[in-house]
Design an enzyme around this catalytic site. Structure first.
Site: not given
Ligand code: NDP
Ligand code: 2IT
Length: 458
Positions: A135, A175
């Site tokens: 990561k 992420d």
């Molecule tokens: P994005 O940046 O697309 O979206 C993040 C979302 O979470 C936004 O709505 C944001 O709101 C909110 N958020 C972020 N930080 C905070 C906080 N401190 N408190 C409250 N809300 C918050 O990220 P992703 O959708 O990609 O990721 C979301 C989650 O999923 C994370 O935990 C990530 O690690 C996990 N994840 C992502 C994957 C991926 O493929 N992208 C795969 C697996 C897991 P705001 O705009 O107000 O900050």
């Molecule tokens: O938390 C996760 O699994 C991700 N942000 C996606 C990682 C990836 O390599 O696609």
């Protein structure tokens, strides 16, 4: 900080946990993730304690192979020099090249990077694909930055990161705060410096330059495939259920899309300021316009739909969790649901919680939910669809081909069903009932520990 379960019988496991807490005392998220995983592994540890002890398996498992920490200087639009921290944690490469996303968020620090990379080891093992755990990220805040500032930051970040990654070495992706736009700028800089078209060095790429169809949708869709399978195994139908989804980013949006396709009514979504509630169901087209196109706040939903309601966060419990729903899908960030929120969810009659985010429940919260018979789809299993489809993107890049949306989506669905089955089988083998968290940790640990033992003391 929570204490681990006092009932642990294995002296070896106890010692490892105690030492880990002492050595990483300032890294609270990392300690939380360690405790969450290690305390569930006891049944397997007890079966093989002497070997694990002799080869210091657990001690090696919890120490990253490498942590890279670097300076990221960049020029803002006023010509002022800004400096951020950059990280890449290459935690465990025993199953394949390090693989995991990059997070750009002001909260990023070494503890958060280590917890995410540690979880990623087990998540990636569950996919059944050849990817190790890593990561990275930066404390850079992309909010309110111009497109040119984002580009200059990404270029500076990659100028250092490029010497540590490669399609057979370490493959970053997105992420929080890192989506298709950032991956594009990062890939451009990598290609310019290396003078080679190594498409498989990053995943989540745009479709015009080596990206995979269905990668954008994969984490959210995968979460709902897992949820459907888990509910089915417990004789519950998704159709006609209600849900709330915290967050409104990549994971939340495509969780909502698939939930709706499954006949679930999504009542509310949120961002870090508050949530919108629409009793007739959220109109996802508006959310996509607000978040994917305009990069604005969720409150703007009211401009599209004046009869919806907006609740600003004003207490410990994020406003969205006051809305009753059958299925709760935290898709924002870590520790969104604490014990107090978990108690509220139980008293609201929640049937299931699906962790789209990484570690969205505190350890106390997840244990309370499980003890109170809420079905919990644990993040490292339920949100593995994103990284799994990243690995499918790597395969397509190596083969110099691309698969259709349907073909990739079908592979994703099969992977998620397979992950659920691994969790369920471990639950059956070790008498864990519906504690899929323990099931996921045990199934993943078995794979990683076998690969580590086979490769000797390294
Ligand atoms: P994005 O940046 O697309 O979206 C993040 C979302 O979470 C936004 O709505 C944001 O709101 C909110 N958020 C972020 N930080 C905070 C906080 N401190 N408190 C409250 N809300 C918050 O990220 P992703 O959708 O990609 O990721 C979301 C989650 O999923 C994370 O935990 C990530 O690690 C996990 N994840 C992502 C994957 C991926 O493929 N992208 C795969 C697996 C897991 P705001 O705009 O107000 O900050
Ligand atoms: O938390 C996760 O699994 C991700 N942000 C996606 C990682 C990836 O390599 O696609």
């Amino acid at each position: 900080m929570s204490t681990y379960v006092e009932s642990i019988k294995s002296e070896y496991l106890k010692n490892v946990i105690d030492n880990a807490i002492e050595k990483n005392i300032n890294e609270k998220e990392f300690i939380q993730a360690l405790q969450e995983v290690l305390t569930t592994l006891e049944p397997v540890i007890l079966q093989n304690e002497d070997t694990y002890k002799k080869y210091a398996l657990l001690e090696r498992l919890i120490e990253p192979e490498r942590i890279i920490s670097f300076r990221v200087p960049w020029l803002d639009d006023n010509g002022k020099v800004q400096v951020n921290k950059g990280y890449r944690v290459q935690f465990n490469g025993s199953i394949g090249p390090y693989k995991g996303g990059l997070r750009f968020n002001p909260t990023v620090n070494q503890s958060i990077m280590k917890f995410l990379a540690f979880e990623q080891i087990f998540k990636n093992a569950l996919t059944g694909l050849p990817i190790g755990g890593g990561k990275g990220g930066s404390d850079f805040d992309p909010k309110d930055k111009s497109d040119m500032e984002i580009m200059r930051f990404c270029q500076s970040f990659m100028t250092e990161l490029q010497r540590h990654i490669g399609q057979d070495v370490d493959v970053p992706a997105g992420d929080i705060g890192v989506g298709a736009r950032e991956i594009g700028y990062l890939f451009g800089q990598f290609r310019k410096i290396r003078n080679a078209y190594e498409a498989g060095v990053l995943t989540g790429k745009g479709l015009s330059y080596g990206g995979s169809l269905a990668r954008k949708e994969a984490t959210g869709y995968g979460l709902m495939y897992f949820m459907k399978e888990m509910l089915k195994a417990n004789n519950i139908d998704t159709n006609g259920k209600t849900a709330i989804i915290s967050g409104s980013g990549n994971v939340a949006i495509y969780t909502c899309e698939k939930a709706k396709q499954m006949g679930i009514k999504v009542l509310a979504m949120s961002d870090s300021n508050g949530c919108i509630y629409n009793e007739n169901g959220i109109d996802l087209d508006y959310i996509k316009e607000i978040k994917e196109v305009r990069r604005s706040r969720i409150k703007d939903y009211l401009n599209y739909n004046p009869i919806a309601k907006y609740f600003e966060n004003s207490s410990e419990i994020p406003a969205i969790y006051n809305i009753k729903a059958d299925i709760v899908l935290p898709c924002a960030t870590q520790n969104d649901i604490n014990l107090e929120t978990a108690k509220l969810l139980v008293s609201n009659g929640t049937i299931a919680v699906g962790e789209g985010a990484n570690m969205p429940c505190t350890n106390e919260a997840i244990n309370y939910l499980i003890e109170n018979k809420v079905l919990v789809a644990p993040g490292k299993a339920a949100n593995a669809g994103g990284v799994a489809t990243s690995a499918l993107e790597m395969s397509q890049n190596s083969m110099r081909t691309s698969w259709s949306f349907e073909e990739t989506d079908k592979k994703l669905e099969n992977i998620m069903i397979n992950i659920f089955n691994q969790c369920q089988n471990a639950c059956r083998e070790y008498n864990l009932g519906t504690n899929y968290l323990a099931g996921a940790n045990i199934a993943a640990f078995k794979k990683v520990s076998e690969a580590m033992l086979a490769q000797g003391i390294i």
